[in-house]
Design a protein around this motif. Sequence first.
Motif, short mmCIF file in Angstrom:
data_model
loop_
_atom_site.label_atom_id
_atom_site.label_comp_id
_atom_site.label_asym_id
_atom_site.label_seq_id
_atom_site.Cartn_x
_atom_site.Cartn_y
_atom_site.Cartn_z
N ALA A 281 0.83 -1.21 0.00
CA ALA A 281 0.00 0.00 0.00
C ALA A 281 0.86 1.25 0.00
O ALA A 281 0.53 2.25 -0.66
CB ALA A 281 -0.93 -0.02 1.21
N LEU A 282 1.96 1.21 0.73
CA LEU A 282 2.86 2.36 0.80
C LEU A 282 3.48 2.64 -0.56
O LEU A 282 3.51 3.79 -1.02
CB LEU A 282 3.94 2.08 1.84
N LEU A 283 3.97 1.61 -1.23
CA LEU A 283 4.59 1.80 -2.55
C LEU A 283 3.57 2.26 -3.58
O LEU A 283 3.89 3.08 -4.46
CB LEU A 283 5.25 0.49 -2.99
N THR A 284 2.34 1.77 -3.49
CA THR A 284 1.30 2.19 -4.42
C THR A 284 1.01 3.68 -4.29
O THR A 284 0.68 4.36 -5.29
CB THR A 284 0.02 1.38 -4.17
N HIS B 28 0.28 -0.26 -11.32
CA HIS B 28 0.90 0.87 -12.02
C HIS B 28 2.42 0.89 -11.85
O HIS B 28 3.11 1.65 -12.53
CB HIS B 28 0.29 2.19 -11.54
N GLY B 29 2.92 0.10 -10.92
CA GLY B 29 4.36 0.00 -10.73
C GLY B 29 5.00 1.29 -10.29
O GLY B 29 4.35 2.24 -9.84
N LEU B 30 6.32 1.32 -10.41
CA LEU B 30 7.11 2.51 -10.07
C LEU B 30 8.02 2.81 -11.26
O LEU B 30 9.19 2.42 -11.29
CB LEU B 30 7.94 2.26 -8.81
N PRO B 31 7.50 3.51 -12.25
CA PRO B 31 8.23 3.68 -13.51
C PRO B 31 9.51 4.49 -13.39
O PRO B 31 10.39 4.38 -14.25
CB PRO B 31 7.22 4.38 -14.42
N GLN B 32 9.65 5.31 -12.33
CA GLN B 32 10.85 6.14 -12.18
C GLN B 32 11.87 5.53 -11.21
O GLN B 32 12.95 6.10 -11.04
CB GLN B 32 10.46 7.53 -11.67
N LEU B 33 11.54 4.42 -10.57
CA LEU B 33 12.38 3.85 -9.52
C LEU B 33 13.74 3.41 -10.07
O LEU B 33 13.80 2.64 -11.02
CB LEU B 33 11.67 2.67 -8.86
N GLN B 34 14.82 3.89 -9.43
CA GLN B 34 16.17 3.51 -9.82
C GLN B 34 16.90 2.72 -8.73
O GLN B 34 17.83 1.98 -9.03
CB GLN B 34 16.98 4.76 -10.17
#
Length: 539
Positions: free
Chosen positions: A367-370, A408-414
């Motif tokens: 939930a936090l990551l979303t 929706h994922g995390l498209p900017q996560l590096q």
Amino acid sequence: MPRRKEVPALGSLCLQSLVQHMQSVWVKDYSENYLDEYQFRFVMGPFNNLAGSLVQDLIRLLGESRRLTRAALHLLLLPHLRELSLRPCSGLASNAIGQLVNLRCKSLSSLDLHGCSRLSADMLVDLVEGLPQLSRLGLAETQASVQVLSAVGSCCRRLQELDVSYCKKVSPRALQHLAYDPLAQSLCCPVLRVLLARGLEPTGDGGMVVALAFLLLALPCLEFLAQGAVPDALRLLHSRQLDGMGDAEGFPSLEELGRRRGAAPGGPWLTLPLRQVEEVEEPALATVHAVCPQAEEVSVWLGDSPGPAGGWELLGWGRLARLTLGCAGQQGRVLAEVLPLAQRLGPHLQTLALHGFCCRDELSLAALLTSCPGLQAFSAELHAPPDTDPDRETLAEPPRWDTDLLPHGLPQLQSFSLALASTTSVFSARHGLALRATLASLLCHAPRLQTLRLLGIPFPLDSVFETVLAALGPPLLELQELSLAESRVSSQTVWLLLASEGRLRRLDLSHCQDIHRRDYDSFLQAVRKQRLDLDIVWE
């Protein structure tokens, strides 16, 4: 498959050749015939036509390989240098070297003397006075003193970044001399943005707090002041109890500085342009928010009080993009308490770090990551709830993980780091299923991920990587660094990684109980045979 070793660039090969033959070829004549016989103000040598950035790279490579000598440094201190760091060779930085820098390198805009403790305070003063174009200056762990900082304040009008961390002779009074010249009765360092002053000796009489408050008022462009007593200084300014403070030895009082910054008597107190604030304790959040409403990066220590982590004060920071929350109390805080904060700030957060939280609800991490779709970096250190009974239930692992938990994922996560702390409590089977489903979904929907650290994960991760590496895309194409230290992963996963597409360059398998010596030897043999650019660590 990790990439094969590439042919090094020609420039890199040339620099490496210079490093290897520096003593035997390039400085041999100067070292044998001129070094101790003459004192040259300038030397026309083999490196005069080398670009300044390459000269700095050469100094760094020589320093890292411990091949940098006094003779080589004499030949590399050139007039066209714009940036110079003596950190890689701090042991060679004597007063004589300082004189050469002062004579030859007049075009410097950046000078890093970190750890150059052989340079005397007088020499540091000469350097500062002789290099007025400096915009960045590193004096950490040097003999910097009140005289040095006074010279910095008077001479370096263009200075934007200064580091005086761990300087034993830098006192609160010295810091005030940095910002104000009592002889000229004028403010100094008008464009200073970053001041690092970590590890300075505390005075015990509150002098450091007053000095920091003085700096915050006297430096109009200051965006980051790194010192443990900054929250106390902000609290002092917010209290407005400033009568008579700081008006000694020709320095203006805090009240006078406040008036110069536009604070009207009896009116609302001025705000400061700080963009980054460290080591804020939870009770001081309201004060820090009131004084620094434009903060973009904040680190907070939370107590044991219930309620939303950080209270509601954090919600008022409209520009907050980088947040660190740590649990300082004995009981810790529940991860679910961060959710209201994440739901409010999540769309704007770029970096989120959590330390010491209890993962009571198995779906709280997902939930936090979303709630934070724009994250570029995430790190968390979590521990199990104290009342978990690992033997209460046994749940079967699905044949294939559902990757839609984070649709929706995390498209900017590096960068992603998750560490499960080893305590007397253990995570339940339900926690294990939810965590692995979260990881499988995350890794399938983070196309820019470059660094992944899964530390101390007590549940088998083979099925997670099998699901991810078999997904369409394929995922993990940008992954360069993977650490699975102390986690449950077998050789099967490593072989899948070796056979997959991607850019993996470092794999840490330290203390993985299911990886054995024979496995490690097989991995190294495959890397050598296929000439892969991959470093594997195991112990």
